[in-house]
Scaffold this active site. Structure first.
Site, PDB file in Angstrom:
ATOM      1  N   ARG A 174       0.860  -1.185   0.000  1.00  0.00           N
ATOM      2  CA  ARG A 174       0.000   0.000   0.000  1.00  0.00           C
ATOM      3  C   ARG A 174       0.892   1.230   0.000  1.00  0.00           C
ATOM      4  O   ARG A 174       1.727   1.407   0.888  1.00  0.00           O
ATOM      5  CB  ARG A 174      -0.896  -0.011   1.242  1.00  0.00           C
ATOM      6  CG  ARG A 174      -1.847   1.170   1.342  1.00  0.00           C
ATOM      7  CD  ARG A 174      -2.627   1.123   2.651  1.00  0.00           C
ATOM      8  NE  ARG A 174      -3.395  -0.107   2.766  1.00  0.00           N
ATOM      9  CZ  ARG A 174      -3.417  -0.862   3.866  1.00  0.00           C
ATOM     10  NH1 ARG A 174      -2.704  -0.541   4.929  1.00  0.00           N
ATOM     11  NH2 ARG A 174      -4.149  -1.951   3.904  1.00  0.00           N
ATOM     12  N   ARG A 209      -0.837   6.236   9.739  1.00  0.00           N
ATOM     13  CA  ARG A 209      -0.870   5.745   8.373  1.00  0.00           C
ATOM     14  C   ARG A 209      -1.168   6.856   7.366  1.00  0.00           C
ATOM     15  O   ARG A 209      -1.158   8.032   7.699  1.00  0.00           O
ATOM     16  CB  ARG A 209      -1.883   4.610   8.276  1.00  0.00           C
ATOM     17  CG  ARG A 209      -1.494   3.421   9.187  1.00  0.00           C
ATOM     18  CD  ARG A 209      -2.354   2.224   8.927  1.00  0.00           C
ATOM     19  NE  ARG A 209      -1.950   1.066   9.730  1.00  0.00           N
ATOM     20  CZ  ARG A 209      -2.507  -0.138   9.614  1.00  0.00           C
ATOM     21  NH1 ARG A 209      -3.471  -0.344   8.730  1.00  0.00           N
ATOM     22  NH2 ARG A 209      -2.101  -1.139  10.366  1.00  0.00           N
ATOM     23  N   LYS A 247      -2.511   0.538  15.136  1.00  0.00           N
ATOM     24  CA  LYS A 247      -2.564   1.434  13.992  1.00  0.00           C
ATOM     25  C   LYS A 247      -3.264   2.746  14.367  1.00  0.00           C
ATOM     26  O   LYS A 247      -4.114   2.792  15.262  1.00  0.00           O
ATOM     27  CB  LYS A 247      -3.285   0.763  12.825  1.00  0.00           C
ATOM     28  CG  LYS A 247      -4.720   0.347  13.122  1.00  0.00           C
ATOM     29  CD  LYS A 247      -5.284  -0.459  11.965  1.00  0.00           C
ATOM     30  CE  LYS A 247      -6.688  -0.970  12.293  1.00  0.00           C
ATOM     31  NZ  LYS A 247      -7.240  -1.803  11.214  1.00  0.00           N
ATOM     32  N   LYS A 286      -4.915   6.400  12.479  1.00  0.00           N
ATOM     33  CA  LYS A 286      -5.337   6.975  11.202  1.00  0.00           C
ATOM     34  C   LYS A 286      -5.749   8.434  11.373  1.00  0.00           C
ATOM     35  O   LYS A 286      -6.411   8.794  12.349  1.00  0.00           O
ATOM     36  CB  LYS A 286      -6.497   6.158  10.617  1.00  0.00           C
ATOM     37  CG  LYS A 286      -6.119   4.709  10.339  1.00  0.00           C
ATOM     38  CD  LYS A 286      -7.285   3.903   9.812  1.00  0.00           C
ATOM     39  CE  LYS A 286      -6.881   2.456   9.528  1.00  0.00           C
ATOM     40  NZ  LYS A 286      -8.012   1.647   9.029  1.00  0.00           N
ATOM     41  N   CYS A 290     -14.499  -4.043   0.791  1.00  0.00           N
ATOM     42  CA  CYS A 290     -13.073  -4.290   0.978  1.00  0.00           C
ATOM     43  C   CYS A 290     -12.626  -5.388   0.013  1.00  0.00           C
ATOM     44  O   CYS A 290     -13.436  -5.994  -0.681  1.00  0.00           O
ATOM     45  CB  CYS A 290     -12.783  -4.699   2.420  1.00  0.00           C
ATOM     46  SG  CYS A 290     -13.424  -6.328   2.864  1.00  0.00           S
ATOM     47  N   CYS A 332      -6.980 -11.654   1.281  1.00  0.00           N
ATOM     48  CA  CYS A 332      -6.889 -11.211   2.674  1.00  0.00           C
ATOM     49  C   CYS A 332      -6.934 -12.410   3.615  1.00  0.00           C
ATOM     50  O   CYS A 332      -7.893 -13.202   3.591  1.00  0.00           O
ATOM     51  CB  CYS A 332      -8.025 -10.250   3.015  1.00  0.00           C
ATOM     52  SG  CYS A 332      -7.979  -9.706   4.737  1.00  0.00           S
ATOM     53  N   CYS A 376     -14.793  -9.277   6.945  1.00  0.00           N
ATOM     54  CA  CYS A 376     -14.551  -9.571   8.362  1.00  0.00           C
ATOM     55  C   CYS A 376     -14.874  -8.313   9.152  1.00  0.00           C
ATOM     56  O   CYS A 376     -15.170  -7.264   8.569  1.00  0.00           O
ATOM     57  CB  CYS A 376     -13.099 -10.032   8.580  1.00  0.00           C
ATOM     58  SG  CYS A 376     -11.897  -8.677   8.679  1.00  0.00           S
ATOM     59  N   CYS A 396     -12.296  -2.455   7.063  1.00  0.00           N
ATOM     60  CA  CYS A 396     -11.618  -1.818   5.925  1.00  0.00           C
ATOM     61  C   CYS A 396     -12.575  -1.208   4.911  1.00  0.00           C
ATOM     62  O   CYS A 396     -12.239  -0.223   4.256  1.00  0.00           O
ATOM     63  CB  CYS A 396     -10.696  -2.824   5.241  1.00  0.00           C
ATOM     64  SG  CYS A 396      -9.354  -3.408   6.298  1.00  0.00           S
TER      65      CYS A 396
END
Length: 570
Positions: free
Chosen positions: A81, A151, A214, A216, A434, A440, A479, A483
Site C-alpha cells: 500500500r 498511516r 494502527k 489513522k 473491501c 486477505c 470480516c 476496511c
C-alpha cells in the site's frame, strides 16, 4: 498533573511489543529473509515487521488447499500500500505503477483503496526490492502505510479545486511527514541507503516500540465527509474565513474495527476536542499521537486503539494531557456541517478555469475486463493528461486540472474504455467493499467479488418499488476489521462465515452515525428479502428527503446508536 503511570494498562505485554522492541527500529532480519529462496514468505517476526514498510504477506486462498495436497507451501506474495497523502498522483507516476502492475503482480491490477491510495497485489518476494526502488524513482514510498504507526493521511478530494482545498491538502502532506518514523530501516533495506540524509537512531514521536496499534488521520473540508472522519483516530476539520484556512476543529477517537463475539470491542465515533489555529496543528498532532503512545493498551491489542483509550481514561483526561503536551488549550469548537460523503461524478469546474472528471471505479479495481479495458484506458489518459489524478477515499479516481481544449479528448478516452458511463446507477455509486477473498488472510466471507452482482439485485429491488434513481449507502466487509467502512453505512454487511453476514442498519448520509446490528448470520437471499421489505416501506412512508438509515430508526426497526460502548450491543 496526572500521573501517567496510573493510567497505563498493566499485565503481560502483547507479543507484538516484543517484536517491535527487538526489531532494531524496524530492521529485524528482513534483509536476510529476502535472500532465503527456500520459501516465498517471511519469518514470523518479519511477517509483522514488513507491515511498517507498507506490506502485508498474503497468499491465494483459492488455491491454498490444492497446494497443500501437492505438499507445497502457500503461494506467498505481498500486498503493498503506497503512501499518498491526499491521494494525489501525477500521470508520470501513474504510468510507472501501471507498468509495474502489469509486469510484476499476480493479478496485473491496480487497486484503489478506502485509504485514498493504491495497492499492488500478488508481488513475489524476488520482486519486492524492485518494487520499492521503482516507486522511489518516481517519488513514492510505502513507509508507515501499515503497522502500529500513523498511516496514510486522508484529505477531502474536493474536485472543485478550491483554494481552501489546496491549503488543506498541503497540511495533509505536512502532518504525514511530521508523524513518519525516523528510522533509516526502509531506505537501508529497500533502497540500499540512497537519498537518506538523517542519521536518526531513535523515534522521538513514535517511541522505540511505536504505537500500541494502527493510527489513522484525516484532514476534512466541510461539508464533504468523503474521508469518513468517524472511522479515524485523529481528524482535522478545516475552518475557513473568507475562503482561507484559518484553523481546524479536532476530533479524536473514531474507529470501526471490532471482534465477533467480543462485546469489549465496538465501532466508535470520534469526539470533538475543540478548535486550534494553524500554528498549533503539528504540536497538537504530535501531542495526540504521543498521548495515545503512552496511554494505549499494550497488553490486549483488541483494545489498543485510541477509541478504547478515550473510553478507558476518559475524554477529559485524555484531552487535558494533549493540551499539557502541546502547551495549548483548545478553543470552543467552531460551527461546521457535514452533508454528504459521495464523490461528484462527471465533470466539475475548478476555480482555476480548468475542469475535473470524476470516474466511478467499482471496488477500486483497475483491470482490463472484457469490453471494459479500465487499466489500459487509464494508461492512455495518463499519456495525454497534463494535470494530475486524485484518488478518493471512496475508491474512485479524479482526472484533475483538465484544460477546456482537452476535455473532449479525455472524455472520449474515458468512454471508450468503460471508465465514464452515465448509466451507472446511483446505488452502484453508493456501494463499496473491501478486498477480502481470495487474498486477505482475515476474510471470513466474500466482499469485493460479492458486491457487483448483489448490487444488481438491490437495483432490481429499488426499481420494483419505483425508486430506481434513489440509493442506500451500502457497504460490505469480509470480516469485522472495518476496511470497507461498513460500520458507517446505512446498510452494512460484515462477514461472519462463508456466504453469511451480519446485517447492520441505521447509518446516515453524512457519516456521523454507527449502524446497529439488526440480524446475524444471514445469507444473500435472506439479506435481500429484508432489504426488499424495508425499502418498500421506505418508498411508501418516508419523509421528504429522508435517507434509508434515518427512516429505519424513525419507524423503530433499529434504535439509534448514540454511544457505541453502551448502545451498540444493547
Amino acid at each position: 498533573m496526572t500521573d501517567i503511570s496510573k493510567l497505563q494498562v498493566s499485565g503481560k505485554l502483547a507479543d507484538n511489543e516484543r517484536i517491535k522492541g527487538d526489531s532494531d527500529l524496524l530492521r529485524g532480519t528482513i534483509a536476510e529473509d529476502l535472500t532465503d529462496t527456500l520459501t516465498g514468505g517471511f519469518t514470523s517476526d518479519n511477517f509483522q515487521l514488513i507491515r511498517f514498510h507498507g506490506m502485508y504477506q498474503q497468499d491465494d486462498r483459492d488455491i491454498r488447499q490444492e497446494r497443500t495436497e501437492q505438499k507445497l507451501e502457500p503461494l506467498h506474495t505481498v500486498m503493498l500500500r503506497a503512501r499518498m497523502p491526499g491521494g494525489v498522483i501525477t500521470p508520470k507516476q501513474w504510468l510507472a505503477i501501471d507498468e509495474f502492475a502489469e509486469s510484476h503482480t499476480g493479478a496485473g491490477s491496480i487497486r484503489l483503496t478506502t485509504r485514498q491510495t493504491f495497492q499492488f497485489h500478488g508481488v513475489l518476494k524476488r520482486d519486492i526490492k524492485l518494487m520499492h526502488q521503482t516507486l522511489d524513482k518516481i517519488g513514492i514510498d510505502s513507509i508507515a502505510t501499515a503497522g502500529d504507526v500513523n498511516r496514510n493521511v486522508l484529505c477531502t478530494s474536493n474536485p472543485e479545486q478550491s483554494e481552501l482545498h489546496s491549503q488543506a491538502y498541503e497540511w495533509a502532506k505536512t502532518i504525514s511527514e511530521h508523524l513518519l518514523p525516523r528510522t533509516r530501516a526502509y531506505a537501508e533495506i529497500w533502497l540500499d541507503g540512497e537519498k537518506v540524509e538523517t542519521t536518526e537512531r531513535d523515534e522521538p514521536i513514535l517511541g522505540k516500540t511505536y504505537l500500541p496499534r494502527k493510527f489513522k488521520t484525516t484532514v476534512v473540508v466541510p461539508p464533504q465527509n468523503d474521508v469518513d472522519l468517524h472511522a479515524n483516530d485523529m481528524n482535522f476539520v478545516a475552518i475557513a474565513d473568507n475562503g482561507q484556512l484559518v484553523g481546524f476543529n479536532l476530533l479524536v477517537g473514531g474507529g470501526l474495527a471490532m471482534t465477533h463475539g467480543d462485546e469489549a470491542t465496538y465501532p466508535r465515533k470520534a469526539d470533538e476536542f475543540g478548535y486550534l489555529p494553524l500554528d498549533k496543528t503539528l504540536a497538537i498532532a504530535e501531542a495526540v499521537v504521543t498521548t495515545q503512545r503512552d496511554l494505549g493498551n499494550r497488553v490486549n491489542r483488541k483494545n489498543a486503539k485510541t477509541k478504547y483509550t478515550l473510553d478507558r481514561v476518559g475524554l477529559e483526561v485524555f484531552k487535558a494531557e494533549v493540551e499539557r503536551r502541546a502547551g495549548f488549550q483548545f478553543e470552543p469548537t467552531r460551527p461546521y456541517e457535514l452533508t454528504g460523503r459521495g464523490d461528484a461524478f462527471g465533470w466539475t469546474a475548478g476555480i482555476d478555469g480548468k475542469h475535473n472528471l470524476t470516474l466511478f471505479i467499482e471496488n477500486g479495481r483497475l483491470l482490463d475486463y472484457p469490453g471494459k479495458p479500465l487499466k489500459s484506458g487509464m494508461a492512455r489518459i495518463a499519456r495525454q493528461h497534463k494535470g494530475e489524478f486524485r484518488m478518493t477515499a471512496n475508491q474512485n479516481l479524479v482526472v484533475a486540472g483538465v484544460a477546456s481544449e482537452d476535455k473532449a479528448a479525455i472524455e472520449q478516452l474515458a468512454r471508450e474504455h468503460g471508465l465514464f458511463d452515465e448509466g451507472v446507477s446511483n446505488q452502484r455509486k453508493s456501494s463499496m467493499a473491501c478486498v477480502s477473498l481470495p487474498t486477505c488472510p482475515l476474510a471470513m466471507a466474500e466482499a469485493e467479488r460479492f458486491l457487483p452482482d448483489f448490487v444488481t439485485r438491490i437495483e432490481g429491488v429499488l426499481a420494483g418499488h419505483g425508486i430506481a434513481d434513489d440509493a442506500i449507502i451500502f457497504r460490505v466487509t469480509g470480516c469485522p476489521n472495518g476496511c470497507g467502512r461498513a460500520m458507517l453505512a446505512e446498510v452494512g454487511l460484515v462477514g461472519k462465515g462463508p456466504g453469511k453476514y451480519n446485517l447492520h442498519l441505521g447509518g446516515n448520509l453524512a457519516g456521523t452515525r454507527v449502524p446497529k446490528l439488526y440480524k446475524e448470520n444471514l445469507d444473500e437471499d435472506a439479506i435481500l428479502a429484508e432489504l426488499d421489505s424495508l425499502s418498500g416501506r421506505w418508498a411508501r412512508e418516508r419523509l421528504d428527503g429522508e435517507g434509508f438509515g434515518d427512516f429505519v430508526i424513525r419507524i423503530g426497526i433499529v434504535p439509534e446508536v448514540i454511544v457505541s460502548r453502551t448502545d451498540f450491543y444493547a
